[in-house]
Design a protein around this motif. Sequence first.
Motif, mmCIF file in Angstrom:
data_model
loop_
_atom_site.group_PDB
_atom_site.id
_atom_site.type_symbol
_atom_site.label_atom_id
_atom_site.label_comp_id
_atom_site.label_asym_id
_atom_site.label_seq_id
_atom_site.Cartn_x
_atom_site.Cartn_y
_atom_site.Cartn_z
ATOM 1 N N TYR A 1 0.841 -1.195 0.000
ATOM 2 C CA TYR A 1 0.000 0.000 0.000
ATOM 3 C C TYR A 1 0.880 1.250 0.000
ATOM 4 O O TYR A 1 0.627 2.208 -0.741
ATOM 5 N N THR B 1 -6.471 8.228 -2.745
ATOM 6 C CA THR B 1 -7.680 7.795 -3.441
ATOM 7 C C THR B 1 -7.329 7.040 -4.716
ATOM 8 O O THR B 1 -7.906 5.985 -5.005
ATOM 9 N N ALA C 1 -5.959 3.644 -3.882
ATOM 10 C CA ALA C 1 -7.030 2.735 -3.487
ATOM 11 C C ALA C 1 -7.753 2.161 -4.704
ATOM 12 O O ALA C 1 -8.064 0.964 -4.758
ATOM 13 N N LYS C 2 -8.014 3.013 -5.709
ATOM 14 C CA LYS C 2 -8.675 2.547 -6.921
ATOM 15 C C LYS C 2 -7.824 1.504 -7.634
ATOM 16 O O LYS C 2 -8.323 0.479 -8.102
ATOM 17 N N ASN D 1 -7.846 -1.685 -5.754
ATOM 18 C CA ASN D 1 -9.197 -2.221 -5.580
ATOM 19 C C ASN D 1 -9.548 -2.421 -4.105
ATOM 20 O O ASN D 1 -10.116 -3.443 -3.711
ATOM 21 N N VAL D 2 -9.194 -1.433 -3.295
ATOM 22 C CA VAL D 2 -9.556 -1.427 -1.871
ATOM 23 C C VAL D 2 -10.169 -0.061 -1.564
ATOM 24 O O VAL D 2 -10.149 0.848 -2.387
ATOM 25 N N THR D 3 -10.719 0.076 -0.378
ATOM 26 C CA THR D 3 -11.317 1.354 -0.017
ATOM 27 C C THR D 3 -10.236 2.361 0.362
ATOM 28 O O THR D 3 -9.143 1.985 0.796
ATOM 29 N N GLN D 4 -10.588 3.631 0.204
ATOM 30 C CA GLN D 4 -9.638 4.674 0.562
ATOM 31 C C GLN D 4 -9.341 4.657 2.054
ATOM 32 O O GLN D 4 -8.220 4.921 2.484
ATOM 33 N N SER D 5 -10.349 4.314 2.862
ATOM 34 C CA SER D 5 -10.145 4.255 4.311
ATOM 35 C C SER D 5 -9.165 3.154 4.690
ATOM 36 O O SER D 5 -8.400 3.292 5.653
ATOM 37 N N ALA D 6 -9.160 2.053 3.907
ATOM 38 C CA ALA D 6 -8.209 0.965 4.178
ATOM 39 C C ALA D 6 -6.778 1.448 3.950
ATOM 40 O O ALA D 6 -5.867 1.115 4.730
ATOM 41 N N SER E 1 -5.737 4.647 4.098
ATOM 42 C CA SER E 1 -5.422 5.643 5.133
ATOM 43 C C SER E 1 -5.080 4.978 6.454
ATOM 44 O O SER E 1 -4.107 5.354 7.128
ATOM 45 N N ARG F 1 -6.562 14.630 -0.778
ATOM 46 C CA ARG F 1 -5.939 13.312 -0.599
ATOM 47 C C ARG F 1 -4.574 13.205 -1.252
ATOM 48 O O ARG F 1 -4.007 12.118 -1.353
#
Length: 307
Positions: A12, A23, A26-27, A30-35, A37, A58
Amino acid sequence: MALDFTLVQLRYFQEVARRENMTEAAKHLNVTQSAISTAMAQLERTLDIDLFIRQKNRAVVLSPAGRRFLFEVNPFLESSDALGETAHGLARSLSGNLTVGVFSPIAPTRLPLIHAEFEKRYPDVRVNYFEADLHELQTAVIAGVCDIALTYTLGLTDRFDSFLIDVVEPHALVSLDHRLGGGADEPRPIHLRELAEEDYIQLDMPFSRQYYDELFRIAGIVPKIRHSFSGYETVRSFVALGHGYSVLSQSVSSGTYIGSKTVDVPLLDDFPSIDLAIVWPKEVRLSKRARAFSELTREILGAEASD
């Protein structure tokens, strides 16, 4: 004492550093932006350093400590990938995905040959291609759209490492019927000023245009630009029909889409050459797949140059 961080956190971190945006990272992952962060915050707490300087929207940039850490992370993750391949019995044969950017004038004449041989030698590697101009390719490599790019090094910044493929000399391009076309003989080498009074068909692509403008400056002449195109084959077709001459670096077959032919005329001027190279972000270690592609490309294009 061993530090408690994971390979996932390191991957990451590598992706965020590459894209300079959580952001976008994350795209791509293929995970969430919160993951992303949360993982970065945990990694910074574990290491007790600030890896990033946070900005608006971001966007992030590496801190000095983050740059040093990334320098160590890249080879570590590469070694981790190699260990995984060995564990799965894949050490003898490369596998996985590789996305290669290619400068558009090179793609139709060189890429099919390279791809055919690479596919034969490494059938378990799936190669995808991204064709673009020089500026778009540099942006795509930095953004992680492609792993490497086969391109001229015009306009290349210090954000890239490179693997030299070939050194390319500029030449004039004229129609087969042009007075310098040579007829049945090889065209004689000329100085660019011998074409100064004729119409010029300009290749108008980022970085390429500036390079050719510099050649005219060195020659001490101002070209009489009659037409300007961003399409390489459009330039060649206009030259083939006698609408003017051009100056190019890429040598291809004499035929054009419209059936008429062109002739490459060597230049005697002391012009700077262009490096054709595989490029990738400086902070990223070249993968085994990418290195295999680079070495094969030099092998094929080097053989062409010596023919």
